[in-house]
Design an enzyme around this catalytic site. Structure first.
Site, PDB file in Angstrom:
ATOM      1  N   SER A 135       0.866  -1.173   0.000  1.00  0.00           N
ATOM      2  CA  SER A 135       0.000   0.000   0.000  1.00  0.00           C
ATOM      3  C   SER A 135       0.907   1.228   0.000  1.00  0.00           C
ATOM      4  O   SER A 135       1.665   1.445   0.940  1.00  0.00           O
ATOM      5  CB  SER A 135      -0.888  -0.025   1.251  1.00  0.00           C
ATOM      6  OG  SER A 135      -1.604   1.182   1.371  1.00  0.00           O
ATOM      7  N   LYS A 161      -1.208  -1.026  -4.326  1.00  0.00           N
ATOM      8  CA  LYS A 161      -2.366  -0.166  -4.033  1.00  0.00           C
ATOM      9  C   LYS A 161      -1.837   1.241  -3.861  1.00  0.00           C
ATOM     10  O   LYS A 161      -0.853   1.457  -3.158  1.00  0.00           O
ATOM     11  CB  LYS A 161      -3.040  -0.669  -2.762  1.00  0.00           C
ATOM     12  CG  LYS A 161      -3.906   0.331  -2.013  1.00  0.00           C
ATOM     13  CD  LYS A 161      -4.742  -0.360  -0.950  1.00  0.00           C
ATOM     14  CE  LYS A 161      -4.796   0.417   0.361  1.00  0.00           C
ATOM     15  NZ  LYS A 161      -5.581  -0.268   1.401  1.00  0.00           N
ATOM     16  N   LYS A 163      -2.813   5.193  -2.674  1.00  0.00           N
ATOM     17  CA  LYS A 163      -3.781   6.026  -1.970  1.00  0.00           C
ATOM     18  C   LYS A 163      -4.138   7.198  -2.874  1.00  0.00           C
ATOM     19  O   LYS A 163      -3.262   7.751  -3.565  1.00  0.00           O
ATOM     20  CB  LYS A 163      -3.152   6.549  -0.669  1.00  0.00           C
ATOM     21  CG  LYS A 163      -2.858   5.443   0.341  1.00  0.00           C
ATOM     22  CD  LYS A 163      -4.138   4.917   0.945  1.00  0.00           C
ATOM     23  CE  LYS A 163      -3.847   3.990   2.112  1.00  0.00           C
ATOM     24  NZ  LYS A 163      -5.094   3.564   2.789  1.00  0.00           N
ATOM     25  N   ASP A 188      -7.165   3.387  -3.134  1.00  0.00           N
ATOM     26  CA  ASP A 188      -7.872   3.506  -1.849  1.00  0.00           C
ATOM     27  C   ASP A 188      -8.045   4.985  -1.523  1.00  0.00           C
ATOM     28  O   ASP A 188      -7.063   5.717  -1.390  1.00  0.00           O
ATOM     29  CB  ASP A 188      -7.056   2.818  -0.742  1.00  0.00           C
ATOM     30  CG  ASP A 188      -7.790   2.778   0.601  1.00  0.00           C
ATOM     31  OD1 ASP A 188      -8.937   3.274   0.684  1.00  0.00           O
ATOM     32  OD2 ASP A 188      -7.209   2.246   1.568  1.00  0.00           O
ATOM     33  N   GLU A 213     -11.252   1.241  -3.463  1.00  0.00           N
ATOM     34  CA  GLU A 213     -11.526   1.015  -2.043  1.00  0.00           C
ATOM     35  C   GLU A 213     -12.085   2.276  -1.388  1.00  0.00           C
ATOM     36  O   GLU A 213     -11.521   3.361  -1.522  1.00  0.00           O
ATOM     37  CB  GLU A 213     -10.216   0.592  -1.356  1.00  0.00           C
ATOM     38  CG  GLU A 213     -10.355   0.191   0.100  1.00  0.00           C
ATOM     39  CD  GLU A 213      -9.031  -0.331   0.689  1.00  0.00           C
ATOM     40  OE1 GLU A 213      -8.080  -0.592  -0.086  1.00  0.00           O
ATOM     41  OE2 GLU A 213      -8.946  -0.448   1.921  1.00  0.00           O
ATOM     42  N   ASP A 238     -13.962  -0.746   3.106  1.00  0.00           N
ATOM     43  CA  ASP A 238     -13.064  -0.905   4.256  1.00  0.00           C
ATOM     44  C   ASP A 238     -13.780  -0.279   5.456  1.00  0.00           C
ATOM     45  O   ASP A 238     -14.543  -0.943   6.169  1.00  0.00           O
ATOM     46  CB  ASP A 238     -11.718  -0.223   3.931  1.00  0.00           C
ATOM     47  CG  ASP A 238     -10.720  -0.204   5.085  1.00  0.00           C
ATOM     48  OD1 ASP A 238     -11.073  -0.609   6.203  1.00  0.00           O
ATOM     49  OD2 ASP A 238      -9.565   0.242   4.893  1.00  0.00           O
ATOM     50  N   LYS A 262     -10.441  -6.305   8.153  1.00  0.00           N
ATOM     51  CA  LYS A 262      -9.446  -5.966   9.191  1.00  0.00           C
ATOM     52  C   LYS A 262     -10.064  -6.399  10.505  1.00  0.00           C
ATOM     53  O   LYS A 262     -11.159  -5.922  10.869  1.00  0.00           O
ATOM     54  CB  LYS A 262      -9.184  -4.458   9.230  1.00  0.00           C
ATOM     55  CG  LYS A 262      -8.449  -3.904   8.017  1.00  0.00           C
ATOM     56  CD  LYS A 262      -8.249  -2.405   8.124  1.00  0.00           C
ATOM     57  CE  LYS A 262      -7.566  -1.859   6.878  1.00  0.00           C
ATOM     58  NZ  LYS A 262      -7.583  -0.383   6.816  1.00  0.00           N
ATOM     59  N   GLY A 290      -4.518  -3.875   6.089  1.00  0.00           N
ATOM     60  CA  GLY A 290      -3.423  -3.693   7.041  1.00  0.00           C
ATOM     61  C   GLY A 290      -3.522  -2.351   7.725  1.00  0.00           C
ATOM     62  O   GLY A 290      -4.206  -1.439   7.238  1.00  0.00           O
TER      63      GLY A 290
END
Ligand code: OSB
Ligand code: MG
Length: 367
Positions: A135, A161, A163, A188, A213, A238, A262, A290
């Protein structure tokens, strides 16, 4: 298992590189490590609350007193049978899932150590190694992002991934897709958008992403249904999925096609397992998210991700992506096939580097 005493360790650990999301930038990661003593054994858990209420309303500052004054008194001196018995005893406490999950993890560690079984065995895991990705936080420019991602790809990560946030989304994702035409890529947003932004994000649909996400508000499942209806790319939730019940709402509302699991956000590993099972029954794939965990939480994530419906690669990177010195003696390394081995020793399968733990400790509370 009689719970005899619990020690809370409030830690601050320097990250190898700062981690930036739509809600802020972290250079040091804070968390609470939970040490539970029971019948000659010690179980360890990690509460993944951070310093800021950016990802969750819970912070280290709310978790410490909530654990000390409310959660721990409900189990101290009691005989706790298993994780579900622990959950039953938490019924009178609203929310505070990250805090509860930290204790539940330590209970699983104790159960595994007592029975001589790894968490993977206790969960019915089916893999000895799990596919993982990295990530990557928000970078100053698309060029800088390509540079950072290139390093991770060269290190062997086969899934990336990135952000995103308003102003740093479509052009950044396009730059990565252009540089890496075939890599498994996902984005995400950490709740940074509203439905008004859906049209401007539409070009993401042309980038062959695995998923988008949590684009919208963390407490909004219905608008995610509307967002998903506009996109071919699967939406993955998420923040919005805070219990197995919420997973059912999202499935029934067709608000997403994938769920990020998670254990912390859901209130414990038992709740993560229930969410996994529910998604599986509905034909919906999940993957393991994570929270920049220490070796304790990373071991827990790997065990969870060994379950059958964890179909997509997890955000469980190697230890050297996060910390120069972790608080477990075990360090997790990336295999050549972009996997990480699932621990196979009893419980979490990790041992604590007490010296490192002490060096990162800001506060210690014995209950
Ligand atoms: O949204 O998945 C997230 C880290 C902190 C808070 C929220 C998130 C993340 C990550 C990091 O994406 C994943 C990792 O642990 O590597
Ligand atoms: Mg996320």
């Amino acid at each position: 298992m009689k719970i005899e005493s619990i020690i809370l360790h409030h830690l601050s650990m320097p990250l190898i590189a700062p981690f930036e999301t739509s809600f802020g930038r972290e250079t040091d990661r804070q968390c609470v490590i939970v040490e539970v003593h029971s019948e000659g054994l010690v179980g360890w858990g990690e509460c993944v609350a951070s310093y800021n209420p950016g990802y969750s309303y819970e912070t280290v500052g709310t978790a410490m007193p909530t654990l000390r004054d409310f959660i721990i008194p409900l189990i101290l001196g009691k005989d706790i049978k298993d994780a579900l018995d622990f959950q039953d005893r938490m019924e009178s406490i609203r929310g505070h899932h990250l805090a509860k999950a930290g204790v539940e993890m330590a209970i699983w560690d104790l159960i595994g150590k007592r029975e001589g079984k790894s968490l993977k065995q206790l969960f019915g895991g089916v893999r000895d190694k799990v596919e993982v990705g990295v990530s990557v936080g928000i970078q100053a420019s698309p060029e800088k992002l390509v540079e950072t991602v290139t390093d991770f790809v060269n290190n062997g990560y086969a899934r990336v991934k990135i952000k995103i946030k308003p102003g740093k989304d479509v052009t950044y994702a396009q730059a990565i897709r252009k540089a890496f035409p075939n890599i498994r890529l996902q984005v995400d947003a950490n709740s940074a958008y509203s439905m008004d932004d859906a049209d401007s994000l539409k070009p993401l649909d042309d980038l062959n992403l695995l998923l988008i996400e949590q684009p919208l508000f963390e407490d909004d499942i219905w608008d995610h249904h509307k967002f998903q209806a506009k996109f071919n790319t699967p939406v993955c939730l998420d923040e919005s999925i805070v219990s197995p019940r919420h997973a059912r709402y999202a499935i029934e509302m067709k608000a997403c096609k994938i769920i990020n699991i998670k254990a912390g956000r859901l209130g414990g590993l038992s709740q993560g397992i229930q969410t996994h099972d529910l998604a599986q029954q509905n034909g919906m794939p999940v993957w393991c998210g994570g929270m920049l965990e220490t070796g304790i939480g990373r071991a827990s994530n790997l065990a969870l991700a060994s379950m059958p419906n964890f179909i997509l690669p997890g955000d469980v990177s190697a230890s050297d992506r996060y910390y120069t010195r972790d608080i477990t003696h075990e360090r997790f390394v990336l295999n050549a096939d972009s996997t990480i081995d699932v621990p196979n020793k009893p419980g979490l399968g990790v041992t604590i580097d007490e010296e490192a733990l002490t060096s990162y400790t800001l506060a210690k509370v014995v209950v």
